[in-house]
Design a protein around this motif. Structure first.
Motif, PDB file in Angstrom:
ATOM      1  N   LYS A   1      -5.590   2.938   8.020  1.00  0.00           N
ATOM      2  CA  LYS A   1      -5.058   3.356   6.724  1.00  0.00           C
ATOM      3  C   LYS A   1      -5.964   4.339   5.991  1.00  0.00           C
ATOM      4  CE  LYS A   1      -1.324   0.968   7.100  1.00  0.00           C
ATOM      5  NZ  LYS A   1      -0.030   1.663   7.290  1.00  0.00           N
ATOM      6  N   GLY A   2      -7.165   4.573   6.496  1.00  0.00           N
ATOM      7  CA  GLY A   2      -8.011   5.623   5.943  1.00  0.00           C
ATOM      8  C   GLY A   2      -8.592   5.351   4.576  1.00  0.00           C
ATOM      9  N   MET A   3      -8.762   4.086   4.234  1.00  0.00           N
ATOM     10  CA  MET A   3      -9.284   3.733   2.906  1.00  0.00           C
ATOM     11  C   MET A   3     -10.660   4.342   2.651  1.00  0.00           C
ATOM     12  SD  MET A   3      -8.740   1.803   0.085  1.00  0.00           S
ATOM     13  CE  MET A   3      -7.988   0.183   0.293  1.00  0.00           C
ATOM     14  N   ARG A   4     -11.515   4.353   3.668  1.00  0.00           N
ATOM     15  CA  ARG A   4     -12.859   4.916   3.500  1.00  0.00           C
ATOM     16  C   ARG A   4     -12.797   6.350   2.978  1.00  0.00           C
ATOM     17  NH1 ARG A   4     -18.113   5.089   4.894  1.00  0.00           N
ATOM     18  NH2 ARG A   4     -18.075   2.940   5.606  1.00  0.00           N
TER      19      ARG A   4
ATOM     20  N   ARG B   1       7.424 -11.325  10.667  1.00  0.00           N
ATOM     21  CA  ARG B   1       6.913 -11.512   9.293  1.00  0.00           C
ATOM     22  C   ARG B   1       7.364 -10.295   8.513  1.00  0.00           C
ATOM     23  NH1 ARG B   1       1.465 -11.893   7.578  1.00  0.00           N
ATOM     24  NH2 ARG B   1       1.454 -13.923   8.587  1.00  0.00           N
ATOM     25  N   SER B   2       7.928 -10.521   7.324  1.00  0.00           N
ATOM     26  CA  SER B   2       8.761  -9.458   6.752  1.00  0.00           C
ATOM     27  C   SER B   2       8.591  -9.239   5.260  1.00  0.00           C
ATOM     28  CB  SER B   2      10.240  -9.768   7.036  1.00  0.00           C
ATOM     29  OG  SER B   2      10.456 -10.006   8.409  1.00  0.00           O
ATOM     30  N   ALA B   3       7.554  -9.777   4.632  1.00  0.00           N
ATOM     31  CA  ALA B   3       7.366  -9.529   3.205  1.00  0.00           C
ATOM     32  C   ALA B   3       7.178  -8.032   2.969  1.00  0.00           C
ATOM     33  CB  ALA B   3       6.167 -10.303   2.687  1.00  0.00           C
ATOM     34  N   PRO B   4       7.898  -7.434   2.026  1.00  0.00           N
ATOM     35  CA  PRO B   4       7.824  -5.982   1.835  1.00  0.00           C
ATOM     36  C   PRO B   4       6.462  -5.488   1.382  1.00  0.00           C
ATOM     37  CG  PRO B   4       9.114  -7.011   0.089  1.00  0.00           C
ATOM     38  CD  PRO B   4       8.876  -8.060   1.132  1.00  0.00           C
ATOM     39  N   TYR B   5       5.669  -6.355   0.721  1.00  0.00           N
ATOM     40  CA  TYR B   5       4.343  -5.927   0.281  1.00  0.00           C
ATOM     41  C   TYR B   5       3.315  -6.043   1.405  1.00  0.00           C
ATOM     42  CZ  TYR B   5       4.167 -10.989  -0.492  1.00  0.00           C
ATOM     43  OH  TYR B   5       4.273 -12.347  -0.335  1.00  0.00           O
ATOM     44  N   GLY B   6       3.749  -6.517   2.595  1.00  0.00           N
ATOM     45  CA  GLY B   6       2.822  -6.663   3.718  1.00  0.00           C
ATOM     46  C   GLY B   6       2.783  -5.456   4.630  1.00  0.00           C
ATOM     47  N   GLY B   7       3.619  -4.452   4.378  1.00  0.00           N
ATOM     48  CA  GLY B   7       3.599  -3.271   5.228  1.00  0.00           C
ATOM     49  C   GLY B   7       4.991  -2.705   5.448  1.00  0.00           C
TER      50      GLY B   7
ATOM     51  N   LEU C   1      -5.556   3.551  -8.844  1.00  0.00           N
ATOM     52  CA  LEU C   1      -4.732   2.351  -8.747  1.00  0.00           C
ATOM     53  C   LEU C   1      -4.417   2.087  -7.282  1.00  0.00           C
ATOM     54  CD1 LEU C   1      -2.997   0.147 -10.171  1.00  0.00           C
ATOM     55  CD2 LEU C   1      -1.083   1.761 -10.006  1.00  0.00           C
ATOM     56  N   LEU C   2      -4.863   0.951  -6.769  1.00  0.00           N
ATOM     57  CA  LEU C   2      -4.612   0.574  -5.380  1.00  0.00           C
ATOM     58  C   LEU C   2      -3.530  -0.494  -5.330  1.00  0.00           C
ATOM     59  CD1 LEU C   2      -8.233   0.254  -3.905  1.00  0.00           C
ATOM     60  CD2 LEU C   2      -6.610   2.136  -3.579  1.00  0.00           C
ATOM     61  N   VAL C   3      -2.464  -0.238  -4.596  1.00  0.00           N
ATOM     62  CA  VAL C   3      -1.458  -1.262  -4.328  1.00  0.00           C
ATOM     63  C   VAL C   3      -1.914  -1.976  -3.069  1.00  0.00           C
ATOM     64  CG1 VAL C   3       0.966  -1.762  -3.902  1.00  0.00           C
ATOM     65  CG2 VAL C   3       0.328   0.142  -5.399  1.00  0.00           C
ATOM     66  N   GLY C   4      -2.548  -3.100  -3.258  1.00  0.00           N
ATOM     67  CA  GLY C   4      -3.248  -3.819  -2.201  1.00  0.00           C
ATOM     68  C   GLY C   4      -4.645  -4.121  -2.704  1.00  0.00           C
ATOM     69  N   THR C   5      -5.187  -5.254  -2.306  1.00  0.00           N
ATOM     70  CA  THR C   5      -6.488  -5.678  -2.818  1.00  0.00           C
ATOM     71  C   THR C   5      -7.489  -5.817  -1.683  1.00  0.00           C
ATOM     72  OG1 THR C   5      -5.390  -6.898  -4.601  1.00  0.00           O
ATOM     73  CG2 THR C   5      -7.705  -7.414  -4.170  1.00  0.00           C
ATOM     74  N   PRO C   6      -8.448  -4.907  -1.575  1.00  0.00           N
ATOM     75  CA  PRO C   6      -9.470  -5.025  -0.524  1.00  0.00           C
ATOM     76  C   PRO C   6     -10.312  -6.277  -0.715  1.00  0.00           C
ATOM     77  CG  PRO C   6      -9.501  -2.846  -1.560  1.00  0.00           C
ATOM     78  CD  PRO C   6      -8.636  -3.712  -2.409  1.00  0.00           C
TER      79      PRO C   6
ATOM     80  N   ARG D   1      -4.658   9.141 -13.775  1.00  0.00           N
ATOM     81  CA  ARG D   1      -4.427   8.093 -12.784  1.00  0.00           C
ATOM     82  C   ARG D   1      -4.041   8.674 -11.432  1.00  0.00           C
ATOM     83  NH1 ARG D   1      -0.452   3.196 -14.006  1.00  0.00           N
ATOM     84  NH2 ARG D   1      -2.267   2.586 -15.266  1.00  0.00           N
ATOM     85  N   VAL D   2      -4.748   8.208 -10.411  1.00  0.00           N
ATOM     86  CA  VAL D   2      -4.436   8.495  -9.010  1.00  0.00           C
ATOM     87  C   VAL D   2      -4.022   7.176  -8.377  1.00  0.00           C
ATOM     88  CG1 VAL D   2      -5.364   9.306  -6.801  1.00  0.00           C
ATOM     89  CG2 VAL D   2      -6.074  10.390  -8.934  1.00  0.00           C
ATOM     90  N   MET D   3      -3.057   7.214  -7.502  1.00  0.00           N
ATOM     91  CA  MET D   3      -2.519   5.983  -6.915  1.00  0.00           C
ATOM     92  C   MET D   3      -2.495   6.086  -5.405  1.00  0.00           C
ATOM     93  SD  MET D   3       1.260   4.347  -7.600  1.00  0.00           S
ATOM     94  CE  MET D   3       2.000   3.170  -6.461  1.00  0.00           C
ATOM     95  N   ALA D   4      -2.715   4.957  -4.747  1.00  0.00           N
ATOM     96  CA  ALA D   4      -2.587   4.879  -3.293  1.00  0.00           C
ATOM     97  C   ALA D   4      -2.012   3.514  -2.931  1.00  0.00           C
ATOM     98  CB  ALA D   4      -3.929   5.083  -2.602  1.00  0.00           C
ATOM     99  N   ALA D   5      -0.959   3.505  -2.137  1.00  0.00           N
ATOM    100  CA  ALA D   5      -0.362   2.257  -1.651  1.00  0.00           C
ATOM    101  C   ALA D   5      -0.927   1.987  -0.261  1.00  0.00           C
ATOM    102  CB  ALA D   5       1.159   2.362  -1.615  1.00  0.00           C
ATOM    103  N   VAL D   6      -1.977   1.196  -0.206  1.00  0.00           N
ATOM    104  CA  VAL D   6      -2.664   0.904   1.051  1.00  0.00           C
ATOM    105  C   VAL D   6      -2.463  -0.577   1.343  1.00  0.00           C
ATOM    106  CG1 VAL D   6      -4.843   1.005   2.316  1.00  0.00           C
ATOM    107  CG2 VAL D   6      -4.347   2.702   0.544  1.00  0.00           C
ATOM    108  N   SER D   7      -1.586  -0.897   2.313  1.00  0.00           N
ATOM    109  CA  SER D   7      -1.173  -2.281   2.513  1.00  0.00           C
ATOM    110  C   SER D   7      -2.209  -3.121   3.245  1.00  0.00           C
ATOM    111  CB  SER D   7       0.143  -2.317   3.290  1.00  0.00           C
ATOM    112  OG  SER D   7      -0.003  -1.729   4.569  1.00  0.00           O
ATOM    113  N   SER D   8      -3.199  -2.498   3.854  1.00  0.00           N
ATOM    114  CA  SER D   8      -4.209  -3.277   4.583  1.00  0.00           C
ATOM    115  C   SER D   8      -5.534  -2.532   4.593  1.00  0.00           C
ATOM    116  CB  SER D   8      -3.756  -3.540   6.023  1.00  0.00           C
ATOM    117  OG  SER D   8      -3.671  -2.334   6.753  1.00  0.00           O
TER     118      SER D   8
END
Length: 438
Positions: free
Chosen positions: A270-273, A39-45, A292-297, A258-265
């Motif tokens: 991934k340390g979201m907490r 599985r290879s979608a670039p937004y998946g990881g 701004l989170l790239v990824g939707t919890p 603005r602070v940004m984090a690209a958290v794919s999962s």
């Protein structure tokens, strides 16, 4: 560059433990390369990003590249040929999408029953489909390059004489350990163990592969320990960052709030907490801060619930499934990017942020120190207070942000580019072919 073979690896696998040189085994001809991704979608990881940019760089190095991928499919350069290998894609479509004709295939039945029982069967089933396809259509390829499928099908390809290279980004045993440590009860731990049951297959397969490559020195050591392999049997080709795509944009003005984090999962890995807790600690001093989170919890997931508990909802904006152009613009607009991961085998978001000329806060998890060096503020893993302290310091100092931004861009340009990675991988392919033809 020969090294002593491991007792648990084939003699063919033991030929370098260092980063492949740019000057050795230069390709004498263009190669026909087939890259595999279950599985290879670039937004998946990171695996999807790796497939996208490595395939592009190999084409630019003069090779012909096909990508065989399961769903969700990758976003590829137009010069790269995509061969779609559809599975049941049950994690996107759900069990309700099953129709009687889907169960006429043994592979589909295996994937369906795996989903029913809480297992992750996609890599195993993808391997079965790829063996069947390549047995009919794959003999013209010089190299088959597996992107961490690590299924029994890869051993079958190797047995049938296909020159096979496998990239292992990092051992998923790290994900399992971190997830188990974060589990709330025995039921959750049971589900986590069931999901990761594919690791039994991966351990068995990894030890029997002839040609394994990874993306960092830390990953090399961790893979060797997790899969009972000798480090000498694993080569290193560092990931790259496409510095033509990921670059500072002259027409973009940074948003100082603005602070940004690209958290794919939303996984403990991934340390979201710690990111959310760290940002919450800074809000009293910076009430206009936006994360701004790239990824939707998921709202009912741990991160979604924590966002509500910390009162962060109005300070968070989530985007997902965005284009590369949008991602680059978001990196450029941010004052600070944070990578809060507990473990990374490489850490592509860190490299992307640095390439875009944005100040970075990174944990010291996994291979991240190898990537960021002294061009970012490093904090310990699982330390929300350290994230908050580093963020406050950078928000208060535009000069420090500019200094890190310049240093980050320079580091990526000098050490991590896909042209270099493609040349090193080409050299590795040549070593593989030389040994296979002896």
């Amino acid at each position: 560059m020969p090294l002593t073979p491991s007792a648990t690896t084939s003699p063919k696998s033991a030929f370098t433990a260092k980063v492949i040189s740019l000057n050795e085994a230069r390709p004498r001809r263009a190669l026909k390369v087939c890259l595999l991704g279950y599985r290879s979608a670039p937004y998946g990881g990171g695996q999807g990003i790796y497939l996208k940019y490595l395939s592009k760089a190999l084409v630019e190095a003069g090779h012909t590249v096909d990508v065989i991928s399961g769903q969700p499919y990758p976003h590829l350069d137009p010069r790269v040929n995509l061969i779609k290998m559809p599975g049941m894609n049950l994690f996107e479509t759900g069990l309700s999408s099953i129709r009687p004709h889907h169960l006429s295939s043994l592979t589909n039945i295996i994937e369906w029953t795996g989903k029913l029982s809480g297992a992750f069967s996609e890599p195993y089933c993808f391997g079965r489909r790829v063996v069947k396809y390549l047995a009919k259509h794959g003999r013209h390829y010089d190299i088959i390059h597996d992107n961490q499928c690590l299924s029994y099908g890869m051993l079958e390809l190797q047995k049938r004489g296909f020159p096979l290279v496998t990239t292992i980004h990092h051992p998923i045993t790290s994900d399992l350990r971190i997830a188990l440590n974060a589990a709330k009860n025995w039921k959750e731990r049971l589900l986590i163990k069931r999901w990761h049951s594919f690791l039994i297959m991966q351990r068995q397969v990894a030890r029997q592969l002839h040609h394994v490559v990874t993306v960092s020195e830390r990953s090399r050591q961790d893979i060797a320990a997790a899969f009972d392999m000798q480090p000498a049997g694993i080569s290193v080709v560092l990931n790259g960052i496409d510095t033509e795509e990921f670059r500072p944009l002259a027409d973009v003005v940074k948003n100082p709030n603005r602070v940004m984090a690209a958290v794919s999962s939303d996984q403990p890995l991934k340390g979201m907490r710690y990111l959310l807790e760290g940002v919450a600690k800074v809000l009293p001093q910076y009430p206009n801060l936006e994360l701004l989170l790239v990824g939707t919890p998921k709202e009912d997931g741990e991160s979604g619930q924590l966002i509500k508990q910390l009162g962060l909802s109005k300070h968070i904006r989530c985007v997902s499934g965005i284009s590369t152009e949008d991602l680059v613009r978001f990196y450029n607009e941010a004052a600070v990017v944070i990578v809060p991961s507990v473990y990374e085998g490489f850490g592509l978001p860190a490299g992307e942020a640095m390439a875009c000329g944005t100040a970075l806060i990174s944990t010291d998890g996994g291979a991240l120190p190898e990537v960021v060096g002294d061009a970012a503020v490093q904090v310990p893993v699982r330390d929300s207070a350290a994230i908050a302290e580093a963020l406050q310091a950078l928000l208060a100092s535009p000069a420090k942000r500019e200094q890190l931004a310049a240093a980050g861009r320079q580091r990526i340009e000098e050490l991590f580019c896909w042209r270099r990675a493609a040349q090193q991988m080409s050299n590795y392919y040549c070593e593989v072919l030389q040994r296979e033809n002896r």
